[in-house]
Each structure stands twice: as C-alpha cells, then as structure tokens.
Design an enzyme around this catalytic site. Structure first.
Site, PDB file in Angstrom:
ATOM      1  N   HIS A   1     -73.673 -95.121  15.330  1.00  0.00           N
ATOM      2  CA  HIS A   1     -74.321 -93.974  14.743  1.00  0.00           C
ATOM      3  C   HIS A   1     -74.102 -93.981  13.609  1.00  0.00           C
ATOM      4  CE1 HIS A   1     -72.325 -90.568  13.379  1.00  0.00           C
ATOM      5  NE2 HIS A   1     -72.387 -89.837  13.638  1.00  0.00           N
TER       6      HIS A   1
ATOM      7  N   GLN B   1     -66.000 -92.257  19.956  1.00  0.00           N
ATOM      8  CA  GLN B   1     -66.300 -91.684  21.849  1.00  0.00           C
ATOM      9  C   GLN B   1     -64.974 -92.577  22.920  1.00  0.00           C
ATOM     10  OE1 GLN B   1     -68.339 -88.927  21.762  1.00  0.00           O
ATOM     11  NE2 GLN B   1     -68.996 -88.926  19.727  1.00  0.00           N
TER      12      GLN B   1
ATOM     13  N   LYS C   1     -61.944 -85.490  18.105  1.00  0.00           N
ATOM     14  CA  LYS C   1     -62.604 -85.768  19.531  1.00  0.00           C
ATOM     15  C   LYS C   1     -61.432 -86.516  20.572  1.00  0.00           C
ATOM     16  CE  LYS C   1     -66.713 -87.807  17.183  1.00  0.00           C
ATOM     17  NZ  LYS C   1     -67.569 -86.199  17.680  1.00  0.00           N
TER      18      LYS C   1
END
Length: 551
Positions: A125, A205, A228
């Site tokens: 990212h 993630q 998240k």
C-alpha cells in the site's frame, strides 16, 4: 437451516447497517478490505464513553478522569493480550496503520545513514512506500524492492538476494490489500534478522481474518488499523519491541509525552506515553478494545470456513463469465477477489453494481506500483467478511452477468447530433436502469480526445479512471471544451457536462448551477468531493479556466 447459517444470521443482526436500506436498496457490502461495518456492542461502547465517562485521560485528579483513564489503559491491555505482546507499554495508540508507519519512519528512521538499505515489496500500500521514500531522501538510504510474481506472491529468491549487511529495515505487508496474498512473514522476519535488519509488518489486512502472535512472528514492529477489524475509524496500533521503542526518540511533541519541561531542557515520558502527544482518541481506543473482545468470542474456525466458502463460491460463479479474469492466484490468501472483465473499465463495473446496492472497490487500491508491475491500470475488488452470505455472493455474480451482457444500440436510441438536448433526454428516462443505459450510450457516442491530447498537462486528477480536459475560446469569447475518460460512464457524464458548458462565455459559465442540474438528474453522487472519478475535478477545472479568462 444449518448451524452455520444460524450463526451467520445471528451475526448479521448485530450489525445495524447491514439491516437498513442504503439509497433505498438493501445493502450488499463487499468493500470490507477498505473498512468493515461496526457491531452494536462497539457502537454502544463509543456512545457510553461520551454519555458516562467523557473526560481527558491521565491529566486530572477528579473521579471522571480516573474512570476514563482506567478504561483507556484497560483497552491497551486488551490489545496487548490479543497480540500476545509482553507488555501493554509496547502498544502505542495511533490514528491508524498510516500514522504508525510514519511514526517508525520519523523516529526509528532518525538513525539511518547514507547507504543503509530499506526493503519493501511491490505489493505494498502507498502508506508502506511513501514514508520510506521520504526517509530515503532525508537520510541517503537506498530502497530495494521485492518483485511480485505473476501469481501474486512475492519472489522469495529475490528477497534473499536483496538482504545484506547494509539492510537496516524490511517493511512488508502481512496480507496484500489488492490481491489478498498472505505473505510468509515469519520466515521473512527470520531471514532479515540473520542480517541484523529490523522488520515492520503492515497487518492492516491480516487481523480481520486471523489472529496474530507478535512474539511467535518475532516482529520488531507490527501495525494495524481499528476500522478494518470492526472498530471505529481514526484509531490504530503500533506494537514495537520494548528495547527498540525505548531507544527511539519522540516523533511528535506536546502534552503527555513529556516528563518535565523547562527552557533549559525537556525530559520525556516513559513508554508508551513518549509517543502519544496530545489528547488521544479515547473513544476510539475503547471501541477498538470492545471490537477485539467481541471478536475473541466468535468461533474462528467457523469464521474461516465461511469466509473460504464465500470466496470459493464467488470465484466459481464468476469464472464462467465472459472476459472475467482473476488477478493473482496465490496459494495462501484471504477472502478477497481482485478481477478484471475484458472490455469493461473497472469504474463502470463498480458504478453499475452500486446502482444495484452492491458495494465493491475499484481502482488501483492505493497500490499503484503493484498495478504497474501487473500491467494494469486497476482492478475491481470484492472483499468478503464473515457477516456476508452465500446468497449475496450469488446476487453479485448475477449482477455481473447482467452488466456484461452486450448492450445493443438500436437506431432509434442513437444519440442526437444536437448535444444541447442531452440533459432533457436524461430527464425523460424513468428509473436508474434506463438512465444509466442512456449515459452508457452517451459514453459510446462521445467523440472524446485524440491520443495526442491525452497528455500530462491535460490530465485531471481522478483515482479510479484517468480523465483529460482541453479548452479553446473563440473570437466571441465562447468556450469549446473537450474531455475524455477511460470509463464509459464517466465519458457519458462528461458528454452531459460539456453539453451544459460549451458555447458559453465566462459569465454564463459562472452562472451555471451544476449541482442543481445533477440533483434534477438524480446523479449528484457523481459530484461528491471524492478522489474517485474526477468528474468534480473536471467541472472545477472548467470554472477555473472561465475565471482566469474573466480576470
């Protein structure tokens, strides 16, 4: 009904937004890699703090502050336990993964010297690339990059070749946000340590899908974001080994991170407060801890099985669609499906799915180097959470099949040569399906720009599709704008915009209320101030050009 179905049905009842209409449609939410929905218990925890314990922490002697401080530090202990960190003082509150990485880059990075090496990967990212680029510019360090293979996995052989005695830091993602690849970070950490390098793992993630033991990984730094993993936005965590955190200088200065301040010198607070300048996101920390407590209660084996079933079902249903291509096929991955469909721009797919109540993410996913390595300008990404259902996956596949069906354009539906009537033509369409079909027709008919005009100077910012704009003014002061986009829907919307602004002078352009017109067309969402489609930026550029001429 199977026990697993009962479990998922019960879970969904805990998420209020999953049980509401969004834009008058039931929500199918497949954008979980961007942010997850929040359960009632997390929402209630944040609300309860503001209703019953709202006070600043650590700084006052009154009872309310003591209550807030106690809850705040209990939250830190909860996160330490969840990560199996040796001590809660190794848990630093941040605004999220991005701030945590910047903290390390700006604090630990102060010791970097010319020639030191920083290893990152093509999967990263932007938040795990740009801070290291800035550090390299400041320090003279050199960035080395682990390439990604065609299947979406990192090239481990090249990684081993890159490691040497000058390697100071390896910064890699645990799970790719764009491909879902699970990287062998434990092995990579061990290999880096053999050369004396420190390792930062971006876990943003990973934690939504499986629990992480930082001691087992032997990570030097591990970072993640609360939003998240079913927690509020604006809260995140930096875990660091105690010896490293103790040796690192403060990054931001202000209240709480100090022990004593005088004009002759300042001494800094102990861990973790040395890195927590200013009033923290107290409610966010409490919400994150509650999300973790809620997650711990869930049957992880059942969750893993269900997420795998969601992914397998989506891949199986979509693989038969004409032009469908899964991007990356790593051996180990989370429930994230990144794909393209031949002859369809990803933004068109995302926008048309959205009109059916299906939320996915399209674009480069803040991973432009990865897209470049794969020869893509972006993908469509459906990311699944365990509150999603197999029925939703079926609706998603059906919607895709309908969207990619060939659009026939009968003669009677051809676009009139008189471009000034596009708005009136759209106003006649009943329902979103007819309206977007007409926009697609506009996009097909729109003449656009020659490739020579698609230059950097004519490029208008837009994350999901590139858009270009040119302008000419005639002897009467009337403007002729031309514009183009990669996405057909945006091309169609551009045709509408140009029909409104062309053949007007500066004063006439400035009198146009474009928001009112798009409200009438029920297309206002395309003018949102997001970085997405660039349409708002095109319109702002038109007003800017007109105002420059007027001035």
């Amino acid at each position: 009904m199977a026990p697993q179905d009962n479990f998922i049905e019960g879970i969904r009842r805990e998420f209020p937004l999953l049980n509401q209409l969004v834009d008058d449609k039931p929500l199918i939410y497949f954008d979980n890699a961007a942010t997850t929905q929040k359960p009632n218990t997390v929402i209630a925890t944040v609300e309860d703090y503001y209703r019953s314990a709202n006070a600043n922490v650590h700084r006052a002697s009154h009872a309310l502050s003591a209550i807030a401080t106690s809850r705040f530090e209990q939250a830190r202990q909860t996160i330490a336990d969840y990560l199996n960190a040796p001590s809660p003082k190794q848990i630093i509150w941040t605004r999220g993964t991005t701030e945590a990485i910047n903290l390390v880059a700006n604090s630990f990075g102060q010791s970097f010297q010319p020639g030191d090496q920083i290893i990152v990967s093509e999967q990263e990212h932007h938040a795990n690339i740009v801070p290291w680029q800035l550090l390299a510019e400041r320090s003279g360090a050199v960035i080395k990059v682990i390439p990604v293979q065609e299947n979406g996995e990192l090239d481990q052989a090249v990684f081993k070749q890159l490691l040497n005695e000058r390697t100071k830091l390896v910064a890699i993602t645990h799970v790719s946000n764009a491909l879902g690849t699970i990287n062998p970070v434990k092995q990579m950490i061990s290999q880096a340590h053999d050369f004396g390098a420190k390792v930062l793992i971006d876990g943003a993630q990973a934690l939504p899908h499986f629990q992480v033991d930082v001691q087992e990984l032997d990570a030097d730094f591990y970072v993640f974001s609360g939003h998240k993993i079913y927690a509020p936005t604006g809260i995140g965590v930096l875990y660091g080994k105690e010896s490293l955190l103790e040796s690192m200088p403060p990054w931001q200065a202000g209240g709480e991170m100090i022990e004593k301040v005088s004009f002759s010198g300042t001494t800094f607070n102990r861990l973790p407060f040395k890195f927590e300048a200013g009033t923290p996101n107290i409610a966010g920390a409490l919400g994150l801890a509650e999300a973790v407590r809620w997650l711990i209660k869930q049957p992880f084996d059942l969750i893993s099985q269900h997420e795998k079933a969601l992914f397998d079902s989506a891949l199986d249903a979509c693989s038969s669609l004409k032009g469908f291509r899964r991007i990356g096929c790593p051996e180990k991955h989370v429930s994230l499906l990144s794909f393209t469909i031949e002859q369809f721009h990803q933004q068109d797919i995302g926008l048309l799915l959205d009109k059916q109540g299906i939320a996915i993410r399209t674009g480069h996913h803040c991973a432009m180097p990865l897209m470049h390595a794969l020869g893509l300008n972006g993908t469509s990404r459906a990311s699944f959470a365990f509150y999603n259902t197999l029925d939703e996956v079926g609706q998603f596949a059906t919607a895709l099949e309908q969207l990619i069906s060939p659009i026939s354009i009968p003669v009677k539906a051809a676009i009139h040569q008189d471009k000034t009537g596009l708005v009136q033509e759209l106003l006649k369409q009943k329902g979103w399906n007819a309206r977007y079909r007409q926009i697609m027709l506009y996009g097909k008919d729109h003449s656009g720009l020659d490739d020579s005009a698609k230059s950097e100077s004519n490029l208008v910012p837009g994350c999901e599709s590139q858009t270009w704009l040119t302008a000419q003014i005639d002897k009467d002061g009337k403007y002729q704008f031309q514009a183009d986009s990669e996405a057909r829907i945006i091309r169609g919307l551009i045709a509408v915009v140009l029909s409104i602004f062309n053949n007007k002078n500066s004063a006439e352009i400035n009198r146009v209320d474009i928001d009112m017109i798009f409200n009438q067309l029920e297309l206002q969402q395309h003018l949102s101030p997001s970085r997405g489609n660039g349409l708002r930026a095109v319109i702002e550029r038109i007003y800017q050009i007109a105002n420059q001429s007027e001035g």
